[in-house]
Design a protein around this motif. Structure first.
Motif: not given
Length: 94
Positions: A15-17, A22-23, A61-63, A74-75
């Protein structure tokens, strides 16, 4: 054989990308929402989404990926504002 901490590859969350994108969307919309939706000007977050949108835009992204619930929130919020962010991004091209 000696232990080498650098030899261990961390598994990358698939889901990272999507979270990074999203951020980025949330950061673009937050930049347009300096008044936290106090004025009805058609840009930025809605009044109910403004506090959450601004706080999400500050996360890494890590948070976000540290919690499934946070990732989902977030998404979902970014999906709601994706069109507005694309208009903001194209504003410099016109």
């Amino acid at each position: 054989m000696r232990y080498n901490p650098f030899a261990i590859r961390r598994s990358v969350d698939p889901r990272h990308p999507a979270v990074v994108e999203a951020l980025h969307v949330l950061a673009m919309v937050a930049a347009e929402d300096a008044d936290y939706a106090k004025a009805q000007n058609g840009v930025g977050f809605s009044k109910s989404d403004s506090p959450k949108g601004h706080s999400f835009a500050q996360l890494s992204p890590e948070q976000v990926l540290s919690s499934d619930t946070l990732t989902s929130d977030v998404l979902r919020l970014a999906a709601r504002y994706r069109r507005q962010a694309s208009r903001v991004g194209q504003g410099t091209l016109l």
